[in-house]
Write a protein that holds these residues in place. Structure first.
Motif, PDB file in Angstrom:
ATOM      1  N   GLU A   1       9.395   8.314   5.236  1.00  0.00           N
ATOM      2  CA  GLU A   1       9.482   9.198   6.397  1.00  0.00           C
ATOM      3  C   GLU A   1      10.522   8.703   7.401  1.00  0.00           C
ATOM      4  N   GLU A   2      10.598   7.389   7.577  1.00  0.00           N
ATOM      5  CA  GLU A   2      11.572   6.833   8.520  1.00  0.00           C
ATOM      6  C   GLU A   2      13.003   7.197   8.114  1.00  0.00           C
ATOM      7  N   TYR A   3      13.327   7.015   6.851  1.00  0.00           N
ATOM      8  CA  TYR A   3      14.689   7.321   6.403  1.00  0.00           C
ATOM      9  C   TYR A   3      14.933   8.824   6.346  1.00  0.00           C
ATOM     10  N   ALA A   4      13.908   9.593   6.033  1.00  0.00           N
ATOM     11  CA  ALA A   4      14.056  11.047   6.063  1.00  0.00           C
ATOM     12  C   ALA A   4      14.352  11.514   7.482  1.00  0.00           C
ATOM     13  N   GLY A   5      13.676  10.901   8.475  1.00  0.00           N
ATOM     14  CA  GLY A   5      13.921  11.250   9.863  1.00  0.00           C
ATOM     15  C   GLY A   5      15.334  10.915  10.295  1.00  0.00           C
TER      16      GLY A   5
ATOM     17  N   ALA B   1      11.554  14.709  -6.931  1.00  0.00           N
ATOM     18  CA  ALA B   1      11.417  14.061  -5.625  1.00  0.00           C
ATOM     19  C   ALA B   1      11.416  12.538  -5.769  1.00  0.00           C
ATOM     20  N   TYR B   2      11.692  11.863  -4.652  1.00  0.00           N
ATOM     21  CA  TYR B   2      11.708  10.396  -4.679  1.00  0.00           C
ATOM     22  C   TYR B   2      11.129   9.845  -3.384  1.00  0.00           C
ATOM     23  N   ALA B   3      10.676   8.592  -3.464  1.00  0.00           N
ATOM     24  CA  ALA B   3      10.198   7.852  -2.298  1.00  0.00           C
ATOM     25  C   ALA B   3      10.888   6.493  -2.290  1.00  0.00           C
ATOM     26  N   LEU B   4      10.778   5.786  -1.143  1.00  0.00           N
ATOM     27  CA  LEU B   4      11.484   4.521  -0.967  1.00  0.00           C
ATOM     28  C   LEU B   4      10.543   3.406  -0.530  1.00  0.00           C
ATOM     29  N   SER B   5      10.787   2.228  -1.055  1.00  0.00           N
ATOM     30  CA  SER B   5      10.218   0.988  -0.536  1.00  0.00           C
ATOM     31  C   SER B   5      11.394   0.111  -0.167  1.00  0.00           C
ATOM     32  N   ALA B   6      11.354  -0.497   1.017  1.00  0.00           N
ATOM     33  CA  ALA B   6      12.525  -1.242   1.483  1.00  0.00           C
ATOM     34  C   ALA B   6      12.132  -2.556   2.140  1.00  0.00           C
TER      35      ALA B   6
ATOM     36  N   PRO C   1       0.826  -1.210   0.000  1.00  0.00           N
ATOM     37  CA  PRO C   1       0.000   0.000   0.000  1.00  0.00           C
ATOM     38  C   PRO C   1       0.859   1.259   0.000  1.00  0.00           C
ATOM     39  N   VAL C   2       0.327   2.302  -0.561  1.00  0.00           N
ATOM     40  CA  VAL C   2       1.087   3.550  -0.633  1.00  0.00           C
ATOM     41  C   VAL C   2       1.405   4.077   0.763  1.00  0.00           C
ATOM     42  N   GLU C   3       0.536   3.767   1.751  1.00  0.00           N
ATOM     43  CA  GLU C   3       0.809   4.232   3.124  1.00  0.00           C
ATOM     44  C   GLU C   3       2.121   3.661   3.648  1.00  0.00           C
ATOM     45  N   ASP C   4       2.442   2.425   3.262  1.00  0.00           N
ATOM     46  CA  ASP C   4       3.695   1.810   3.711  1.00  0.00           C
ATOM     47  C   ASP C   4       4.895   2.471   3.043  1.00  0.00           C
TER      48      ASP C   4
ATOM     49  N   ILE D   1      13.979  13.934  -0.973  1.00  0.00           N
ATOM     50  CA  ILE D   1      13.103  12.901  -0.439  1.00  0.00           C
ATOM     51  C   ILE D   1      11.713  13.486  -0.203  1.00  0.00           C
ATOM     52  N   SER D   2      10.679  12.701  -0.466  1.00  0.00           N
ATOM     53  CA  SER D   2       9.313  13.210  -0.417  1.00  0.00           C
ATOM     54  C   SER D   2       8.717  13.059   0.980  1.00  0.00           C
ATOM     55  N   ALA D   3       7.843  13.999   1.342  1.00  0.00           N
ATOM     56  CA  ALA D   3       7.149  13.942   2.624  1.00  0.00           C
ATOM     57  C   ALA D   3       5.775  13.302   2.507  1.00  0.00           C
ATOM     58  N   SER D   4       5.384  12.911   1.282  1.00  0.00           N
ATOM     59  CA  SER D   4       4.055  12.338   1.077  1.00  0.00           C
ATOM     60  C   SER D   4       4.077  11.472  -0.174  1.00  0.00           C
ATOM     61  N   ALA D   5       2.908  10.939  -0.531  1.00  0.00           N
ATOM     62  CA  ALA D   5       2.800  10.138  -1.748  1.00  0.00           C
ATOM     63  C   ALA D   5       2.897  10.997  -3.002  1.00  0.00           C
ATOM     64  N   GLU D   6       2.737  12.289  -2.853  1.00  0.00           N
ATOM     65  CA  GLU D   6       2.880  13.175  -4.010  1.00  0.00           C
ATOM     66  C   GLU D   6       4.352  13.503  -4.203  1.00  0.00           C
TER      67      GLU D   6
END
Length: 395
Positions: free
Chosen positions: A94-98, A138-143, A85-88, A128-133
């Protein structure tokens, strides 16, 4: 007797091809290889870990991620599908951004297997992105995406669903082809006698979720009756295996050394009056401070890395947590298989005396892909369902 492959028989490597829509690109770490292990030979189960998926918007307009799907593809139309899911995805990002914001950006860099972090892969302007947008750039991560299947996978397909600026559904796709890995370098165990092999490449292993040491092994000496030491000691000198010689697993050259590391056993032990939760919190904070100061030394303690070459094949073996003042080689030294390079210790990110060993594709074991490790002289003493094997390493 044929050696035991600790990532199990029939390890598979994966090479990558990419197809993407115009707006979104998918990159992975490792970038061009992935390994699947035979998780249960009797039942024909394989598993694999997709360590890191980097979802990058390299277009001039924003997009919104709606989901990630992984498909393990086998012969005769076999498919195992997993949807994230996109929430994950947002939570992982967010975890890696933190971590990065808190001075631990090295963990993000390690997750993408590049010391320069995602910017070194995507470009200096990548954020790094703060949301699904995802804004442009910008980029997001799945790990840590784990899959287990009752067939041998031939490919792993990654599909990212998203909405473009006009709200139209789009997809980006990357497919990884599975090939057979077959190293021509023969490795022998770096220790002698009876040891428990832990940190195996299974789902329970802490190693499995770290891209650079997914197939690393921890070796713990057993006592005269097969027992193991208990953790939490303030004096490691009477631990089983302490100061035992560590030997080169194959012919090679010393490529890198970390030396001069000592351990503060009081900082890593539960103190009088502390609850378990309080001790864990204090020790974690202490370790994070060490990682922020010197990531490599904090993780491995005293360390030796050897370069091995056979024809066109080059691999690197690492030996971590070595005893203080025990390293017996220097950078540039040539060593033969079986030469003593140091002694078993308890330095670095360790609370119980043991030897950490791993193979990597490049000289930096913190930012290069992990390779499966096989010892030709390993004889199992007991094989069961426990997450570890008791082995005898012969001469």
């Amino acid at each position: 007797m044929r050696g035991l492959n600790f990532a199990a028989a029939g390890l598979l490597a994966v090479t990558a091809t990419t197809t993407t829509a115009a707006a979104l690109e998918i990159k992975t770490a490792p970038a061009d290889q992935l390994y699947a292990a035979e998780a249960n030979a009797r039942r024909g189960y394989f598993d694999l870990m997709m360590q890191t998926i980097i979802i990058h918007n390299d277009a001039a307009s924003p997009v919104t991620i709606t989901g990630v799907q992984l498909d393990a593809l086998g012969a005769e139309g076999r498919i195992l599908s997993k949807t994230e899911p996109v929430e994950d995805v947002v939570a992982t990002t967010e975890e890696y951004a933190g971590m990065a914001a808190g001075g631990l950006g090295v963990f993000l860099a390690a997750q993408v297997l590049n010391e320069g972090g995602p910017q070194a892969i995507l470009g200096e302007d990548a954020q790094i992105s703060a949301s699904a947008e995802l804004a442009p750039g910008a980029y997001a991560l799945s790990a840590g995406q784990y899959l287990a299947m009752d067939f041998r996978p031939d490919a792993l397909q990654i599909t990212v669903s998203y909405l473009n600026e006009d709200g139209r559904p789009q997809t980006a796709r990357r497919q990884l082809e599975v090939i057979q890995r077959d190293s021509v370098i023969t490795y022998r165990a770096p220790l002698r006698g009876k040891w428990r092999v832990s940190g195996l490449p299974i789902l329970h292993s802490h190693h499995r979720f770290i891209p650079s040491n997914e197939f690393a092994l921890d070796l713990f000496k057993t006592g005269p009756n097969g027992e193991l030491d208990q953790g939490g000691k303030r004096d490691a000198t009477d631990d089983y295996g302490y100061a035992e010689p560590v030997m080169a697993m194959a012919d090679g050259e010393v490529a890198f050394i970390i030396d001069g590391q000592t351990q503060d056993p009081d900082a890593l032990s539960r103190r009088d009056g502390e609850t378990v939760a309080e001790a864990r919190q204090r020790i974690t904070q202490y370790q994070m401070q060490r990682f922020a100061k010197d990531f490599r030394a904090a993780a491995t303690g005293n360390l030796v890395i050897l370069r091995h070459r056979q024809g066109d094949v080059v691999e690197y073996s690492s030996y971590g947590h070595l005893k203080e003042d025990s390293i017996a080689v220097r950078v540039g030294d040539r060593v033969r298989q079986g030469d003593v390079i140091g002694a078993v210790g308890n330095t670095g990110d360790s609370t119980l005396t043991h030897l950490h060993v791993q193979l990597n594709t490049m000289s930096d074991p913190f930012f290069s892909p992990s390779l499966p490790l096989e010892f030709e002289n390993a004889e199992p003493r007991y094989v069961g369902d426990e997450p570890g094997l008791f082995m005898t390493f012969t001469e």
